[in-house]
Scaffold this active site. Sequence first.
Site, PDB file in Angstrom:
ATOM      1  CB  THR A 144      35.186  45.926  28.442  1.00 40.38           C
ATOM      2  OG1 THR A 144      36.077  45.209  27.589  1.00 40.38           O
ATOM      3  CG2 THR A 144      33.787  45.863  27.897  1.00 40.38           C
ATOM      4  CB  ALA A 164      42.114  56.386  35.067  1.00 38.80           C
ATOM      5  CE  LYS A 223      33.132  38.764  36.860  1.00 38.37           C
ATOM      6  NZ  LYS A 223      32.325  38.853  35.701  1.00 38.37           N
ATOM      7  CD  GLU A 227      23.497  45.773  42.351  1.00 42.32           C
ATOM      8  OE1 GLU A 227      23.324  44.608  41.944  1.00 42.32           O
ATOM      9  OE2 GLU A 227      22.896  46.243  43.338  1.00 42.32           O
ATOM     10  CB  ILE A 278      20.352  42.316  36.999  1.00 38.97           C
ATOM     11  CG1 ILE A 278      20.046  41.881  35.569  1.00 38.97           C
ATOM     12  CG2 ILE A 278      19.192  42.011  37.928  1.00 38.97           C
ATOM     13  CD1 ILE A 278      19.816  40.381  35.427  1.00 38.97           C
ATOM     14  N   GLY A 318      33.211  41.882  24.110  1.00 42.99           N
ATOM     15  CA  GLY A 318      33.611  42.315  25.456  1.00 42.99           C
ATOM     16  C   GLY A 318      32.864  41.611  26.577  1.00 42.99           C
ATOM     17  CD  GLU A 363      35.126  37.511  33.730  1.00 40.07           C
ATOM     18  OE1 GLU A 363      35.980  38.010  34.477  1.00 40.07           O
ATOM     19  OE2 GLU A 363      34.059  38.098  33.477  1.00 40.07           O
ATOM     20  CG  ASP A 385      31.799  34.912  35.693  1.00 40.72           C
ATOM     21  OD1 ASP A 385      32.468  35.829  36.193  1.00 40.72           O
ATOM     22  OD2 ASP A 385      30.630  35.070  35.275  1.00 40.72           O
ATOM     23  CE  LYS A 396      29.028  37.121  36.971  1.00 42.04           C
ATOM     24  NZ  LYS A 396      28.889  36.918  35.521  1.00 42.04           N
TER      25      LYS A 396
HETATM   26  P1  NDP Z   1      39.473  44.442  30.608  1.00 43.45           P
HETATM   27  O1  NDP Z   1      40.470  43.366  30.455  1.00 43.45           O
HETATM   28  O2  NDP Z   1      38.794  44.964  29.406  1.00 43.45           O
HETATM   29  O3  NDP Z   1      40.149  45.679  31.370  1.00 43.45           O
HETATM   30  C1  NDP Z   1      41.083  45.543  32.411  1.00 43.45           C
HETATM   31  C2  NDP Z   1      41.815  46.867  32.570  1.00 43.45           C
HETATM   32  O4  NDP Z   1      42.722  46.759  33.668  1.00 43.45           O
HETATM   33  C3  NDP Z   1      42.643  47.255  31.340  1.00 43.45           C
HETATM   34  O5  NDP Z   1      42.519  48.618  31.073  1.00 43.45           O
HETATM   35  C4  NDP Z   1      44.093  46.922  31.773  1.00 43.45           C
HETATM   36  O6  NDP Z   1      45.047  47.750  31.162  1.00 43.45           O
HETATM   37  C5  NDP Z   1      44.007  47.216  33.259  1.00 43.45           C
HETATM   38  N1  NDP Z   1      45.016  46.488  33.994  1.00 43.45           N
HETATM   39  C6  NDP Z   1      45.211  45.151  34.053  1.00 43.45           C
HETATM   40  N2  NDP Z   1      46.246  44.850  34.837  1.00 43.45           N
HETATM   41  C7  NDP Z   1      46.727  46.035  35.286  1.00 43.45           C
HETATM   42  C8  NDP Z   1      47.823  46.391  36.118  1.00 43.45           C
HETATM   43  N3  NDP Z   1      48.634  45.481  36.630  1.00 43.45           N
HETATM   44  N4  NDP Z   1      48.036  47.692  36.382  1.00 43.45           N
HETATM   45  C9  NDP Z   1      47.244  48.646  35.843  1.00 43.45           C
HETATM   46  N5  NDP Z   1      46.178  48.359  35.063  1.00 43.45           N
HETATM   47  C10 NDP Z   1      45.941  47.076  34.770  1.00 43.45           C
HETATM   48  O7  NDP Z   1      38.421  43.918  31.674  1.00 43.45           O
HETATM   49  P2  NDP Z   1      36.874  44.293  31.806  1.00 43.45           P
HETATM   50  O8  NDP Z   1      36.712  45.751  31.767  1.00 43.45           O
HETATM   51  O9  NDP Z   1      36.085  43.438  30.890  1.00 43.45           O
HETATM   52  O10 NDP Z   1      36.572  43.740  33.276  1.00 43.45           O
HETATM   53  C11 NDP Z   1      36.967  44.430  34.426  1.00 43.45           C
HETATM   54  C12 NDP Z   1      36.349  43.775  35.644  1.00 43.45           C
HETATM   55  O11 NDP Z   1      34.937  43.836  35.525  1.00 43.45           O
HETATM   56  C13 NDP Z   1      36.693  42.297  35.812  1.00 43.45           C
HETATM   57  O12 NDP Z   1      36.756  42.000  37.183  1.00 43.45           O
HETATM   58  C14 NDP Z   1      35.503  41.596  35.185  1.00 43.45           C
HETATM   59  O13 NDP Z   1      35.299  40.306  35.707  1.00 43.45           O
HETATM   60  C15 NDP Z   1      34.404  42.527  35.603  1.00 43.45           C
HETATM   61  N6  NDP Z   1      33.201  42.470  34.793  1.00 43.45           N
HETATM   62  C16 NDP Z   1      33.310  42.558  33.434  1.00 43.45           C
HETATM   63  C17 NDP Z   1      32.166  42.544  32.652  1.00 43.45           C
HETATM   64  C18 NDP Z   1      32.214  42.626  31.173  1.00 43.45           C
HETATM   65  O14 NDP Z   1      31.162  42.463  30.549  1.00 43.45           O
HETATM   66  N7  NDP Z   1      33.342  42.874  30.554  1.00 43.45           N
HETATM   67  C19 NDP Z   1      30.837  42.427  33.274  1.00 43.45           C
HETATM   68  C20 NDP Z   1      30.853  42.352  34.721  1.00 43.45           C
HETATM   69  C21 NDP Z   1      32.000  42.371  35.432  1.00 43.45           C
HETATM   70  P3  NDP Z   1      45.350  47.651  29.570  1.00 43.45           P
HETATM   71  O15 NDP Z   1      44.071  48.080  28.908  1.00 43.45           O
HETATM   72  O16 NDP Z   1      46.448  48.621  29.345  1.00 43.45           O
HETATM   73  O17 NDP Z   1      45.687  46.231  29.301  1.00 43.45           O
HETATM   74  N1  HSE Z   2      32.212  37.288  31.687  1.00 35.50           N
HETATM   75  C1  HSE Z   2      31.072  37.658  32.447  1.00 35.50           C
HETATM   76  C2  HSE Z   2      29.836  37.113  31.778  1.00 35.50           C
HETATM   77  C3  HSE Z   2      30.980  39.139  32.569  1.00 35.50           C
HETATM   78  O1  HSE Z   2      29.916  36.746  30.610  1.00 35.50           O
HETATM   79  O2  HSE Z   2      28.794  37.053  32.417  1.00 35.50           O
HETATM   80  C4  HSE Z   2      29.834  39.614  33.435  1.00 35.50           C
HETATM   81  O3  HSE Z   2      30.055  39.271  34.768  1.00 35.50           O
END
Ligand code: NDP
Ligand code: HSE
Length: 435
Positions: A13, A42, A105, A129, A136, A187, A190, A201, A205
């Site tokens: 996401t 990536a 976090k 951040e 925010i 999305g 967690e 969570d 924070k």
């Molecule tokens: P997702 O689950 O959508 O994405 C995680 C990504 O990491 C995927 O692309 C996954 O691959 C990849 N991945 C997981 N394990 C491995 C591994 N062992 N090796 C290589 N790649 C790996 O998570 P988010 O994008 O939602 O969240 C990412 C971070 O951001 C988290 O720490 C979350 O807490 C934080 N966050 C998320 C927010 C949100 O609104 N979603 C807001 C604020 C913070 P694949 O796609 O192939 O499974």
């Molecule tokens: N799962 C978290 C939330 C993502 O809903 O606030 C943002 O940190």
Amino acid sequence: MRVIKIGLLGLGTVGASVIRILQKNKVAIEKKCGCSFEVIIACARDLEKARDCSLSGIILTTDPLEIVHHPEVEVVVELIGGTTIALGVLIEAIKNSKHVVTANKAVIALHGNELIETAKRNDVFLGFEAAIAGSIPVVKTLRESLAGNSIRKIVGIVNGTCNFMLSGMSESGYSFETILKEAQTLGYAEADPSFDVDGIDAGHKLAILASLAFGGAIQFEKVSIDGIREILVDDLVYANALGYKVKHLALAIKSTSGIELRVHPTLIPTGHILANIDGVLNAVLIDAEETGPLLLSGAGAGGDATASSVISDLVSLAAKPSQKQNIQRAEFQAKSDVSSEVNVLPIENIYSAYYLRIQALDKPGVLAEISQNLASSEVSIEAIRQQESHGDDGSVPIVIITGKITESAIANACKHIGNSDNVCGDIVRYRVESP
Ligand code: NDP
Ligand code: HSE
């Protein structure tokens, strides 16, 4: 023009949004920053999966360490999540003299003290951040904009999923399961949504916010945490009828003896500024001696909103173009003193009013018995309502707002009330505050 080469861990996401925004706003970012950001490599687990961004020109791998060791990568952006792989790659990246930016976090709350010290020793930038309150800019606000102030209190709605769920349950009467599914589809949640709904969570924070605001180490293990799993649509309706909205709050409050660190559902008056922060919005209310209250609000979760904060860290990192100045910048960013601890007060001694929902038999004398039990525990009653709906056993919900009392005293009173044969099931209790 300087090109800052990024190694991106995670294409989910947030990761996909970072690539999309850097591509879409490339020209504007270059104009504003005088440098360019380019994701050159990536990783994800499944390289066949369709991604919500163009991956043209980006090397793809399944191995996070390939990114950390890539000689051209200047900054590693960690968007995998969790604490196992993420911690290892962050430490490895820092030791390899890469700057790091993360939205994670959990890893900062549990291992931030170690990461900050390691970043300091290796003179690299550690940006997080995006780890708090999505879009925010609260980390920058606390670290830089309010650095000259004495902060008294931070009260936040810092979990977008919980706020989205409570709003959906309250406004549309959606069940817990239905609205959680929607938050996951959008999305917001967690990977394991119990981190959201059980308050973990928000606890992560809050621990980070408290360290930024009051100094000292990040003390996640001292945060008192309650989630929203037990809340019924009925509770939201009853609270509303009494003039309150239920919000999942994170509170860090300083007093002369220490700080309170607590996360829990809270009834707040419908006129309170935080009561109308709905849906996926987050808000952080910072009260400093010099400024008085200051409110920051915006989208608290979601790919683009969070990517905005990731990019804000990249811009901070790039703000000083020379290597020497970069190092000075890194020292500034990592200067949090995590070697000391601020005293965290025990939750048992904290005063609050309470909302109680007691399921009791509908017969003469029961209300009097409950009132008597509260009185003998020195709990005063501010409001009491017997609801009309009857359970299968003929019981009715009785809703009470108490006066202020300590956590341990209300727990004791509820234990006595619950021992009565006239009371069915557990007594539900939430704090009532005007923070
Ligand atoms: P997702 O689950 O959508 O994405 C995680 C990504 O990491 C995927 O692309 C996954 O691959 C990849 N991945 C997981 N394990 C491995 C591994 N062992 N090796 C290589 N790649 C790996 O998570 P988010 O994008 O939602 O969240 C990412 C971070 O951001 C988290 O720490 C979350 O807490 C934080 N966050 C998320 C927010 C949100 O609104 N979603 C807001 C604020 C913070 P694949 O796609 O192939 O499974
Ligand atoms: N799962 C978290 C939330 C993502 O809903 O606030 C943002 O940190």
